[in-house]
Design an enzyme around this catalytic site. Sequence first.
Site, PDB file in Angstrom:
ATOM      1  N   ARG B 123     -38.712  13.120  -3.250  1.00 19.65           N
ATOM      2  CA  ARG B 123     -37.435  12.391  -3.323  1.00 19.65           C
ATOM      3  C   ARG B 123     -37.635  11.063  -4.035  1.00 19.65           C
ATOM      4  NH1 ARG B 123     -33.667  13.591   1.831  1.00 19.65           N
ATOM      5  NH2 ARG B 123     -32.627  15.281   0.732  1.00 19.65           N
ATOM      6  N   GLN B 128     -34.178  13.339  -8.875  1.00 17.46           N
ATOM      7  CA  GLN B 128     -32.913  13.595  -8.197  1.00 17.46           C
ATOM      8  C   GLN B 128     -32.156  14.771  -8.777  1.00 17.46           C
ATOM      9  OE1 GLN B 128     -30.709   9.974  -8.181  1.00 17.46           O
ATOM     10  NE2 GLN B 128     -31.717   9.215  -6.342  1.00 17.46           N
ATOM     11  N   ASP B 131     -33.182  17.869  -7.074  1.00 19.29           N
ATOM     12  CA  ASP B 131     -33.316  17.810  -5.629  1.00 19.29           C
ATOM     13  C   ASP B 131     -32.289  18.744  -4.989  1.00 19.29           C
ATOM     14  OD1 ASP B 131     -33.600  17.199  -3.025  1.00 19.29           O
ATOM     15  OD2 ASP B 131     -33.384  15.030  -3.239  1.00 19.29           O
ATOM     16  N   SER B 134     -30.842  17.886  -1.500  1.00 21.34           N
ATOM     17  CA  SER B 134     -29.728  16.944  -1.504  1.00 21.34           C
ATOM     18  C   SER B 134     -28.433  17.631  -1.894  1.00 21.34           C
ATOM     19  CB  SER B 134     -30.011  15.792  -2.462  1.00 21.34           C
ATOM     20  OG  SER B 134     -31.000  14.956  -1.939  1.00 21.34           O
ATOM     21  N   TYR B 231     -36.589  10.078   4.465  1.00 19.08           N
ATOM     22  CA  TYR B 231     -36.258  10.617   5.775  1.00 19.08           C
ATOM     23  C   TYR B 231     -36.546   9.580   6.845  1.00 19.08           C
ATOM     24  CZ  TYR B 231     -35.699  15.372   4.093  1.00 19.08           C
ATOM     25  OH  TYR B 231     -35.259  16.481   3.467  1.00 19.08           O
TER      26      TYR B 231
END
Lengths: 480, 522
Positions: B123, B128, B131, B134, B231
């Site tokens: 991450r 991104q 990802d 996500s 996280y």
Amino acid sequence: MSIGLTTAAYVVAAVLFILSLGGLSGQESAKRAVWYGIVGMALAVLATLMGPGSGLWYLSIPLIIGGGVIGYMVAQRVQMTEMPQLVAAMHSLVGLAAVFVAFIAHFEIDNVRYAQEVSGEDVKSLGAFAALIAKKSAVEINILRVELYLGLFIGAITFTGSVIAFGKLAGKVTSAAEKLPGGHALNAGAAIISLICLIWYFNTGGLLPLIIMTIMALFIGYHLIMGIGGADMPVVVSMLNSYSGWAAAAIGFSLGNDLLIVVGALVGSSGAILSYIMCKAMNRSFISVILGGFGGASGPAMEIEGEQIAIDADGVATALDEADSIVIVPGYGMAVAQAQASISELTRRLRAKGKEVRFAIHPVAGRLPGHMNVLLAEAKVPYDIVMEMDEINDDFPDTDVCIIVGSNDIVNPAAQEDPNSPIAGMPVLEVWKAKQVFVSKRGQGTGYSGIENPLFFKENTRMFYGDAKQSVDMLLQKIS
Amino acid sequence: MTIIGTPKETAKDENRVAMTPQSVKELQKLGYDCIIQSGAGAAARFSDADYKEAGATVVKTAKDLWDKADVVAKVRPPSATESKKMRDGQTVISFVYPTDNEKLMKSAAEAGSTLIAMDMVPRISRAQKMDALSSMANIAGYRAVVEASNNFGRFFTGQITAAGKVPPAKIMVVGAGVAGLAAIGAAQSMGAIVRAFDVRPEVAEQIESMGAEFLFLDFDDNQDGAGTGGYAAPSSPEFREKQLELFREQAPDVDIVITTALIPGRDAPKLWLKDMVEAMKPGSVVVDLAAERGGNCDLTVKDEKIETENGVTIIGYTDFPSRMATQSSTLYATNIRHMMSDLTPEKDGVIVHDMEDDVIRGATVAHKKEITFPPPKPKIAAIAAAKPKEPEKTPEELAAEEAAAFKKATKQQVGLLLAGGLLVLGVGTVAPASFMQHFIVFVLAVFVGFQVIWNVSHSLHTPLMAVTNAISSIIILGALMQIGSGSFLVILLAALSVFMASLNIFGGFLVTRRMLAMFQKS
């Protein structure tokens, strides 16, 4: 007109000059203030013309009118982007005039001494100043010489310095920092010779030391400014502005004229404050700017990660369309590309759509203090959306789109993030905190300082390559 | 030419597909040939004809596809049957959940195929675009609100109608990760009052930027709950106690609770306990997005919707993204496409598996007959850790500081005055009276100058320079006073000075006027 009346006129003129400078605290009061200055100047000149001692009206008045006409034409024709050159050129005239007046004073002293000691002629025939000198004691004459010498010295530096600054700003002299072999030792040597000449002149009152010193001062002015790069010109121009004031004050001392002293002191302190503000905006000491070049980096520069990502006009137009708040950061590149009118039009259209558009001005943007403000004002951008750095820096996190037009170092995040950067600690516009940043730039080169700009590599930055004016014009086609 | 293929998902109720007609076009630009198993996209409403039109080849059976494809992209981890079809040199991209699927990694390593786990993409900002967790979490967050609304008997938005007043729904979101933020956004836009909680204080800003209220937990030993990779980390028992107290307070008040709290590699923390559910009003809804990992709520039943005795609905579905298959397939296929474009730097259809690259290294769990999980720690942290705040200053300290600053300023000023005074005195002892008269004027003028110029607006610095330029030409007085002198040289120099100075005066004032006239208010 009697001496009393002349003095009264001088007092009024001095008050008017102070008011005229004080009025510049706001845009509206400034419009009135400039008239105070004009009236003050007219009063002072008139009082002097009619005052005791001055004559040769048939010569002075046509000269004033002639100078006035040329001045008028220059003022009407000059482009706002050329303001830095114009200001520098004007400084050089003040400097040269100071040099001439100092020489005149020297000749007068000689004439008076000659008249008193040799010919026995009536000194009154030599004019008002001569009459004044005639009354002075030996000590006073000596002080007079020092004052005169100082005025001449500062005036000469101002003259060549301003000529070089003019050349650099107008692009006639290379804007890179250049020094003769020997560097600052040459300047120091010239200064020492000048000091020796002062002692020589103090003792003999001869013309020769004066001339040698003038040549030395002219050289210092030339060499000092040659060694300073283009982007440091805001400091240089303010400094020369200050010098021209001090020269006038020194001449005022030697002529015993209080108005000259007052005005010289006002201008001198004004220029000094401007230089101080400019230096502070670059986080550099005045000395380091004047000696030229950036301080050496204290360690390896932080590595920059990421890549420069280009974007085309469509992408920028879409982002602008979606944005609610937009900040534009203009720099010298905007002035070079003459893009201010196009940017103003873009601003008008975006504002018509209900978007908040503002401008962020760094104190050293451009080549003259306040340069960007004048350019934007010329392009009819309302001044109440043009913000200073401190006013707008906190608003960047809430800004949707930030457009950077032709500025580089003043938006460099390395100043805050990389303690090893040569510009570490310089206050910068925190544009990278905006949600999206577009950089209008000609190519991938570094800025004046030669420092890599991590802003261009940030995730939220897109490079909008091309000439600033053409780029903005392309945007105008997409945004109606 | 390298062939990339996508089989039909074999897991039950899985509607998603790893390739869409749109991604087929993009993959072809990267130099790949695309094949797809017949009917693979049907559940996500992409027909075989759509794929054909985009340029993909449709093959009948899964076996065919696995045999032909050099790269297999799918959604769920390959099943036991599928993992037997993997072969040497093949690249398989899918969700893997490596901590749970050791067997799969082993069989991939044995077969010699490269296994890329979309759920292991680090991450970091650069990654991104690929990802997938996500993008799936985003959908889950949105869908959670939709499911909640579906099971909730009232409006979300408050209304005053002719038939009476409707209070707005109060929604609480626990855990402000991607799913939590998406849920906040969706609920907010439907008009509900949204509150959100997270153990990581640095997300407060994100929560507030979405329009929700951040429930602040006042905890002395304010531990930073941020772990690695964006996280949260497990919290201490004291902290947890405080947290539950806060939730207990909220329970009777809120109508809908959406929990999204997950800690990587562990069971979901129990945050919404039985007594909290019992404290809720009848008709309230709990959506547990952590059901896959045992759920944040005590009463959650995986994959099911239940109703408690006091009329609270608890939703424990785990297939939220699959319930919006068209949307999730589009996003997932795009994530896959970005992964492929990172794997083919030259855009020539040749995979370059660069194990030096943080992102590719992190996602690869089996490569060249070896299991490459867990990856080394990535070099860049996802979110910059919040800087420790400076302790708030007490009023006394502030007062003391102010007094010190005042003292310092006074000292400085007095010092300057003293030095200046001494200097003037020193000059006074040697200089004659006539000089001192002028000197006083000079010092006062400098003083006035400093006072006045500080107030000049920054935007008027250029006009200031022009006007000071004009008035510094006051030096014309010096020339005028002497022009009447007899000597020719003096007259010549004086005349030149008068000329230059008057040029400057007129030019300076006029150009200032011109500039000032341009400054206009909007």
